[in-house]
Write a protein that holds these residues in place. Sequence first.
Motif, PDB file in Angstrom:
ATOM      1  N   HIS A 158       2.936   1.475   3.128  1.00  0.00           N
ATOM      2  CA  HIS A 158       4.188   0.716   3.098  1.00  0.00           C
ATOM      3  C   HIS A 158       5.269   1.481   2.329  1.00  0.00           C
ATOM      4  O   HIS A 158       6.438   1.512   2.741  1.00  0.00           O
ATOM      5  CB  HIS A 158       3.968  -0.645   2.436  1.00  0.00           C
ATOM      6  CG  HIS A 158       3.135  -1.582   3.252  1.00  0.00           C
ATOM      7  ND1 HIS A 158       1.914  -2.058   2.827  1.00  0.00           N
ATOM      8  CD2 HIS A 158       3.334  -2.117   4.490  1.00  0.00           C
ATOM      9  CE1 HIS A 158       1.412  -2.861   3.735  1.00  0.00           C
ATOM     10  NE2 HIS A 158       2.239  -2.909   4.762  1.00  0.00           N
ATOM     11  N   LEU A 159       4.885   2.084   1.230  1.00  0.00           N
ATOM     12  CA  LEU A 159       5.859   2.824   0.430  1.00  0.00           C
ATOM     13  C   LEU A 159       6.369   4.053   1.176  1.00  0.00           C
ATOM     14  O   LEU A 159       7.564   4.378   1.124  1.00  0.00           O
ATOM     15  CB  LEU A 159       5.234   3.226  -0.910  1.00  0.00           C
ATOM     16  CG  LEU A 159       4.819   2.060  -1.825  1.00  0.00           C
ATOM     17  CD1 LEU A 159       4.166   2.591  -3.091  1.00  0.00           C
ATOM     18  CD2 LEU A 159       6.022   1.191  -2.174  1.00  0.00           C
ATOM     19  N   LYS A 160       5.470   4.741   1.881  1.00  0.00           N
ATOM     20  CA  LYS A 160       5.890   5.905   2.664  1.00  0.00           C
ATOM     21  C   LYS A 160       6.819   5.485   3.799  1.00  0.00           C
ATOM     22  O   LYS A 160       7.854   6.132   4.043  1.00  0.00           O
ATOM     23  CB  LYS A 160       4.663   6.619   3.236  1.00  0.00           C
ATOM     24  CG  LYS A 160       3.871   7.412   2.215  1.00  0.00           C
ATOM     25  CD  LYS A 160       2.536   7.881   2.781  1.00  0.00           C
ATOM     26  CE  LYS A 160       2.697   8.733   4.007  1.00  0.00           C
ATOM     27  NZ  LYS A 160       1.388   9.215   4.528  1.00  0.00           N
TER      28      LYS A 160
ATOM     29  N   HIS B 236      -3.611   1.606   9.576  1.00  0.00           N
ATOM     30  CA  HIS B 236      -2.635   1.784   8.497  1.00  0.00           C
ATOM     31  C   HIS B 236      -2.475   0.579   7.568  1.00  0.00           C
ATOM     32  O   HIS B 236      -1.984   0.737   6.449  1.00  0.00           O
ATOM     33  CB  HIS B 236      -1.265   2.125   9.089  1.00  0.00           C
ATOM     34  CG  HIS B 236      -1.218   3.426   9.821  1.00  0.00           C
ATOM     35  ND1 HIS B 236      -1.200   4.642   9.174  1.00  0.00           N
ATOM     36  CD2 HIS B 236      -1.188   3.698  11.152  1.00  0.00           C
ATOM     37  CE1 HIS B 236      -1.141   5.620  10.069  1.00  0.00           C
ATOM     38  NE2 HIS B 236      -1.140   5.072  11.275  1.00  0.00           N
TER      39      HIS B 236
ATOM     40  N   SER C 107       0.826  -1.199   0.000  1.00  0.00           N
ATOM     41  CA  SER C 107       0.000   0.000   0.000  1.00  0.00           C
ATOM     42  C   SER C 107       0.865   1.255   0.000  1.00  0.00           C
ATOM     43  O   SER C 107       2.091   1.196   0.139  1.00  0.00           O
ATOM     44  CB  SER C 107      -0.907   0.022   1.236  1.00  0.00           C
ATOM     45  OG  SER C 107      -0.122   0.157   2.416  1.00  0.00           O
ATOM     46  N   ARG C 108       0.177   2.384  -0.117  1.00  0.00           N
ATOM     47  CA  ARG C 108       0.879   3.670  -0.042  1.00  0.00           C
ATOM     48  C   ARG C 108       1.567   3.830   1.303  1.00  0.00           C
ATOM     49  O   ARG C 108       2.650   4.400   1.394  1.00  0.00           O
ATOM     50  CB  ARG C 108      -0.128   4.804  -0.264  1.00  0.00           C
ATOM     51  CG  ARG C 108       0.498   6.194  -0.266  1.00  0.00           C
ATOM     52  CD  ARG C 108      -0.563   7.256  -0.487  1.00  0.00           C
ATOM     53  NE  ARG C 108       0.017   8.592  -0.460  1.00  0.00           N
ATOM     54  CZ  ARG C 108      -0.689   9.719  -0.523  1.00  0.00           C
ATOM     55  NH1 ARG C 108      -2.025   9.645  -0.629  1.00  0.00           N
ATOM     56  NH2 ARG C 108      -0.096  10.886  -0.491  1.00  0.00           N
TER      57      ARG C 108
END
Length: 462
Positions: free
Chosen positions: A15-17, A217, A12-13
Motif C-alpha cells: 500500500h505504501l509503495k 499483493h 502494508s508495504r
Amino acid sequence: MATHALDDAKLSRFHLKTTLYGNGGHLCDGYILGAIVPALPLFAQSHPVSSLMSGLIGASALIGVFLGSVLFGWVTDRIGRRRMFVIDLALFVVLSLAQIAVTGAVMLLVLRVLLGIAVGADYTIATTLVAEFAPRKYRATLLAVGPAMWTIGYVLAIVVGTAIAGFGGDGAWRWILATSAVPALILLVLRRNTPESPRWLARNGRADEGLAILRKHVSPAATLADLADEEEEDESTGSLREVFAEQHRKRLAFACLFWFCQVVPYFAVFTFLPTILESLDIESGFWQTTSVNLFLLIGGAVGIVTIGKIGRRPYTLVSFALLTASTLAIGLWQSAPAGYVIALFALFALISSAMAALDTVYPSELFPTSIRASATGICVSFSRIGAAIGTLLLPMGIDHFGAHGVTLMTGVVAGLGLLISIAWAPETAGLPLAQAAGDTKEGPGKSPTGNPDRSSSFVSQQ
C-alpha cells in the motif's frame, strides 16, 4: 462482522509503495507547472514574446490539464488504470526533454499544452488507482499525500530553476524546463511493476485476474466475494453520459463546485501575493512572501495527518469557514497593520493547503469504479476553470476595486463554497469504497458499525 479484503486490509508495504508511486505523479505535476515560473522570464529575454503570448505560455499547462483530465479520465475507465499509469509518465519524460529543442514561442506553447494534457491525465489515473487499493481506514490519508507532494514538486522546481538561472547562461531556460524529465524518469521506472486495479478488472469481467492480484499483493485469503460489489454493477456502461446520470448528478455538481470555490481564492492570492501585499501598502520582501509560502508546505503535512481523523463533511465546513473568515478579515480592515495581514495570509495558506487533501479524497470516493476516473477528470477540468479565473481576473480586479475589494471577493467565493458544502457535502469517511460511491437511490448506507449512516449519501442532505 464480515471483512472485505480490499477495504479492511492491514496497511502494508505494498500500500505504501502504491501510494508513493501514484502520488509521485503529483510531485512531477507540480514540478512541471512550477518550472515555467523561473524559465519564462529568461525565455523572454532571448525571444520576442508579446504580453498575450507570455500569458498563454504561462497558462498553457493549465489549458492542457483541462483537456487531458477529461479525455484521459474516460480512457482510463475504458482501458484500465495500469496501462495509463505508465504511458503518461513516458509522455512526461519525452515532452520534458523535447523542450531543449524549442526554437520559438509557438513551439514552446504547443509543448507546454501537451505536457499539461499528460499532467491532467495523471491527476485522474494516479488518484483512482491509489483509492482502489487503499484500505478504508487509511484511504483519506494515503490520498492526501498527493496534494502535499504537488506542493513539494512546485517549490522544488522554483528552487532548482532559480539555481540553474544563476549560472546557466542564455540557454538556462531550456535546462530548467528539461529537468522535469528527471523525477518523471525515476517514477517511470518505479511504476512499471504496479498491478492493475482488481476493482477495475472485476468490473470488466476479469474477476479471476483481479482475484489473483488481490491474493498476491493484499490478502492470500481473498475470495471472489471480495470483488462482488464491483461485479454487481452490471447495468453500468462506463460512458461519459453515465457520469451525468441522475443518480450521480448532484455528487458531480458538489465535487466540481466545492473544488472551484477552493481554487479561485487559492490561485488568485498565491499567484499575485507580492502584488496584493504592495497594493495593501505592505513591503513585499523575501521574508513576508517566504513565511506565507512556508505555511503552504506546513498545510500539506497538516492535511495528511488530519484528514483521516476528521469526517469529510466537518473537514470541508471548517476549512471553508476559516478561508472565508480570514479573507473577509483582511478585506474589511483597510488600515490593518502588516503583522495582522501577514498572519491572516499565513492562516489562509495553511488552511488552503490542508484542505487540498479533499481534492483527491472526495472525487475518488463519490463515484463507482466504472466512472471514477471519468468523473474525477471532469472535476479536475472544472477546477482548472477556477484556477484560470483566479489567475486572469485578479490583476484587473485590483485595478478596478483595489486589493481590499478583491480580497473581499475571494472571501465571498469561499463563503459560497461553505454554503454549497452545508447543503450537499456528504460523509464518506469509514465506508467501504463501493458503499461510499453507491447510488443515492439505494437509500442511506450503514456505518462501519453496522448502524444506519444517514450522512453517507446525498439522500440524507435532501
